[in-house]
Design a protein around this motif. Sequence first.
Motif, PDB file in Angstrom:
ATOM      1  N   ALA A  41      69.202 -30.347  36.517  1.00 42.90           N
ATOM      2  CA  ALA A  41      69.281 -31.498  36.886  1.00 42.90           C
ATOM      3  C   ALA A  41      70.871 -32.394  36.150  1.00 42.90           C
ATOM      4  O   ALA A  41      71.336 -33.163  36.542  1.00 42.90           O
ATOM      5  CB  ALA A  41      67.731 -32.470  36.383  1.00 42.90           C
ATOM      6  N   GLU A 100      73.453 -32.072  38.068  1.00 46.65           N
ATOM      7  CA  GLU A 100      73.826 -33.286  38.607  1.00 46.65           C
ATOM      8  C   GLU A 100      74.419 -34.995  38.070  1.00 46.65           C
ATOM      9  O   GLU A 100      75.163 -35.675  39.300  1.00 46.65           O
ATOM     10  CB  GLU A 100      72.753 -33.670  40.059  1.00 46.65           C
ATOM     11  CG  GLU A 100      71.599 -32.043  41.112  1.00 46.65           C
ATOM     12  CD  GLU A 100      72.645 -32.183  42.114  1.00 46.65           C
ATOM     13  OE1 GLU A 100      73.436 -32.862  42.676  1.00 46.65           O
ATOM     14  OE2 GLU A 100      71.623 -31.141  42.798  1.00 46.65           O
ATOM     15  N   TRP A 137      68.337 -38.672  44.877  1.00 44.46           N
ATOM     16  CA  TRP A 137      67.054 -38.722  45.510  1.00 44.46           C
ATOM     17  C   TRP A 137      67.073 -36.621  44.675  1.00 44.46           C
ATOM     18  O   TRP A 137      65.676 -36.041  44.676  1.00 44.46           O
ATOM     19  CB  TRP A 137      66.734 -38.286  46.719  1.00 44.46           C
ATOM     20  CG  TRP A 137      67.210 -40.165  47.061  1.00 44.46           C
ATOM     21  CD1 TRP A 137      67.837 -40.802  47.128  1.00 44.46           C
ATOM     22  CD2 TRP A 137      65.658 -40.869  46.226  1.00 44.46           C
ATOM     23  NE1 TRP A 137      67.325 -42.367  47.456  1.00 44.46           N
ATOM     24  CE2 TRP A 137      66.514 -42.386  46.995  1.00 44.46           C
ATOM     25  CE3 TRP A 137      64.163 -40.450  46.222  1.00 44.46           C
ATOM     26  CZ2 TRP A 137      65.308 -43.445  46.336  1.00 44.46           C
ATOM     27  CZ3 TRP A 137      63.588 -41.665  46.013  1.00 44.46           C
ATOM     28  CH2 TRP A 137      63.907 -43.104  46.505  1.00 44.46           C
ATOM     29  N   ARG A 138      67.691 -35.275  45.067  1.00 41.76           N
ATOM     30  CA  ARG A 138      67.394 -34.452  44.411  1.00 41.76           C
ATOM     31  C   ARG A 138      66.762 -33.795  43.385  1.00 41.76           C
ATOM     32  O   ARG A 138      65.838 -33.943  42.375  1.00 41.76           O
ATOM     33  CB  ARG A 138      68.685 -33.350  44.849  1.00 41.76           C
ATOM     34  CG  ARG A 138      68.519 -32.513  45.480  1.00 41.76           C
ATOM     35  CD  ARG A 138      70.281 -31.489  45.785  1.00 41.76           C
ATOM     36  NE  ARG A 138      70.983 -31.957  44.736  1.00 41.76           N
ATOM     37  CZ  ARG A 138      71.664 -32.754  46.014  1.00 41.76           C
ATOM     38  NH1 ARG A 138      72.006 -32.326  47.277  1.00 41.76           N
ATOM     39  NH2 ARG A 138      73.186 -32.148  45.193  1.00 41.76           N
ATOM     40  N   VAL A 139      67.640 -34.644  42.393  1.00 43.58           N
ATOM     41  CA  VAL A 139      67.131 -34.931  40.244  1.00 43.58           C
ATOM     42  C   VAL A 139      66.250 -35.439  40.099  1.00 43.58           C
ATOM     43  O   VAL A 139      65.245 -35.175  39.377  1.00 43.58           O
ATOM     44  CB  VAL A 139      68.160 -35.779  40.006  1.00 43.58           C
ATOM     45  CG1 VAL A 139      67.834 -35.948  38.494  1.00 43.58           C
ATOM     46  CG2 VAL A 139      69.850 -35.139  40.251  1.00 43.58           C
ATOM     47  N   LEU A 191      63.380 -36.002  42.920  1.00 44.42           N
ATOM     48  CA  LEU A 191      61.889 -35.000  43.534  1.00 44.42           C
ATOM     49  C   LEU A 191      61.844 -33.883  42.989  1.00 44.42           C
ATOM     50  O   LEU A 191      60.729 -33.373  43.014  1.00 44.42           O
ATOM     51  CB  LEU A 191      62.899 -35.357  45.723  1.00 44.42           C
ATOM     52  CG  LEU A 191      62.791 -36.733  45.600  1.00 44.42           C
ATOM     53  CD1 LEU A 191      62.710 -36.505  47.384  1.00 44.42           C
ATOM     54  CD2 LEU A 191      61.086 -37.474  45.175  1.00 44.42           C
ATOM     55  N   ASP A 192      62.945 -33.196  43.129  1.00 42.74           N
ATOM     56  CA  ASP A 192      63.372 -32.023  42.502  1.00 42.74           C
ATOM     57  C   ASP A 192      62.403 -31.361  41.311  1.00 42.74           C
ATOM     58  O   ASP A 192      62.312 -30.970  40.683  1.00 42.74           O
ATOM     59  CB  ASP A 192      64.210 -31.008  42.932  1.00 42.74           C
ATOM     60  CG  ASP A 192      64.514 -31.194  44.901  1.00 42.74           C
ATOM     61  OD1 ASP A 192      63.551 -31.638  45.070  1.00 42.74           O
ATOM     62  OD2 ASP A 192      65.536 -30.496  44.547  1.00 42.74           O
ATOM     63  N   HIS A 193      63.645 -32.490  40.097  1.00 44.89           N
ATOM     64  CA  HIS A 193      63.128 -32.081  38.650  1.00 44.89           C
ATOM     65  C   HIS A 193      62.575 -33.291  37.400  1.00 44.89           C
ATOM     66  O   HIS A 193      61.971 -32.319  36.826  1.00 44.89           O
ATOM     67  CB  HIS A 193      64.407 -32.399  38.226  1.00 44.89           C
ATOM     68  CG  HIS A 193      65.721 -31.153  38.865  1.00 44.89           C
ATOM     69  ND1 HIS A 193      65.481 -29.703  38.777  1.00 44.89           N
ATOM     70  CD2 HIS A 193      66.010 -31.231  39.609  1.00 44.89           C
ATOM     71  CE1 HIS A 193      65.987 -29.058  39.326  1.00 44.89           C
ATOM     72  NE2 HIS A 193      66.863 -30.001  39.589  1.00 44.89           N
ATOM     73  N   GLU A 208      59.292 -34.340  36.038  1.00 45.99           N
ATOM     74  CA  GLU A 208      57.567 -34.200  35.179  1.00 45.99           C
ATOM     75  C   GLU A 208      56.969 -34.845  36.650  1.00 45.99           C
ATOM     76  O   GLU A 208      57.356 -36.002  36.759  1.00 45.99           O
ATOM     77  CB  GLU A 208      57.600 -34.373  34.878  1.00 45.99           C
ATOM     78  CG  GLU A 208      58.602 -32.886  33.682  1.00 45.99           C
ATOM     79  CD  GLU A 208      60.075 -33.704  32.849  1.00 45.99           C
ATOM     80  OE1 GLU A 208      59.919 -35.126  33.314  1.00 45.99           O
ATOM     81  OE2 GLU A 208      60.838 -33.421  32.282  1.00 45.99           O
ATOM     82  N   ASP A 209      56.224 -34.177  37.187  1.00 46.22           N
ATOM     83  CA  ASP A 209      54.849 -34.801  38.416  1.00 46.22           C
ATOM     84  C   ASP A 209      54.237 -35.905  36.792  1.00 46.22           C
ATOM     85  O   ASP A 209      53.452 -37.035  37.279  1.00 46.22           O
ATOM     86  CB  ASP A 209      53.670 -33.747  38.421  1.00 46.22           C
ATOM     87  CG  ASP A 209      54.469 -33.111  39.538  1.00 46.22           C
ATOM     88  OD1 ASP A 209      54.927 -33.462  40.157  1.00 46.22           O
ATOM     89  OD2 ASP A 209      53.673 -31.614  39.478  1.00 46.22           O
ATOM     90  N   ARG A 245      56.141 -39.623  37.272  1.00 46.21           N
ATOM     91  CA  ARG A 245      55.634 -40.875  38.166  1.00 46.21           C
ATOM     92  C   ARG A 245      55.697 -42.348  38.349  1.00 46.21           C
ATOM     93  O   ARG A 245      56.550 -42.885  38.218  1.00 46.21           O
ATOM     94  CB  ARG A 245      54.878 -40.079  39.174  1.00 46.21           C
ATOM     95  CG  ARG A 245      54.925 -40.774  40.451  1.00 46.21           C
ATOM     96  CD  ARG A 245      54.092 -39.706  42.238  1.00 46.21           C
ATOM     97  NE  ARG A 245      54.266 -40.362  43.072  1.00 46.21           N
ATOM     98  CZ  ARG A 245      53.967 -41.892  43.516  1.00 46.21           C
ATOM     99  NH1 ARG A 245      53.248 -41.939  42.665  1.00 46.21           N
ATOM    100  NH2 ARG A 245      54.615 -42.319  45.181  1.00 46.21           N
TER     101      ARG A 245
END
Length: 233
Positions: free
Chosen positions: A53, A56, A186-188, A190-192, A194-195, A198
């Motif tokens: 992350a 990016e 968005w990649r950063v 959505l992919d990285h 932590e849940d 959110r």
Amino acid sequence: MERKVHWAWPAFTGGLVPRDKLHLHFEQEYATYVRDFPVLLGRAYVQCPMAAARRELAENLYEEETGGLAAGRPHPELFLEYPRGLGMDLARFGGVVPLLPASRAWRELLDAHTTTCGWAVAAAVTTLFLEGTAYERGELDPAAPRRPEAPLEQHPLVVHYQLPIEALALTKAHRKVEGGHRAAAWRVLLDHAEDDARDDVVAAMDDQLEAWLAYRDGVAAACGITRDTLPPR
Ligand SMILES: [Fe+2]
Ligand SMILES: [Fe+2]
């Protein structure tokens, strides 16, 4: 992000802001987030524990701070080509720009979100909220409406305020690189992210929206724009 739309924007893009007031818009934009955008983004970078992350974020940061990948010059400097091209007094941008009350409140929230809420919130408010538009869904979903890209000759500042097209340097740079920055942002997240980050991210985005709308209310009022200024829809 679809709610990042302000009622007074049609006055700014429709040439309804008096020429002698337009500098207020540019000064408040510059001083609240444009000038310091690389610093705000850098705060997300330094707090992020995930190397993938961080890479990016570092690429976006490097481009924003130096223009070294695409634009050729730092993006905050390219922004100043708008007021320069409009013949505004650039000295007003160099020192401390007096912030309107709602501008100061929004900036304080940006500072809080980028320093004390963890890397995911810092990345979201900088790369999604600040850099993003009401068309974020179109960056991810081919079926959603895309960010509109009118020819530069039709840019509102050119049409209504006779800005020379060369002064749209930042607009041009963003068209070149910002698609990549949108996808990376968005990649950063959505992919990285932590849940368990959110809820904090969503709450921060809601708070940003509220503060930004108040900020735009303040700029509109300073520019003499009221709801009556707008042509009936
Ligand atoms: Fe960017
Ligand atoms: Fe930029």
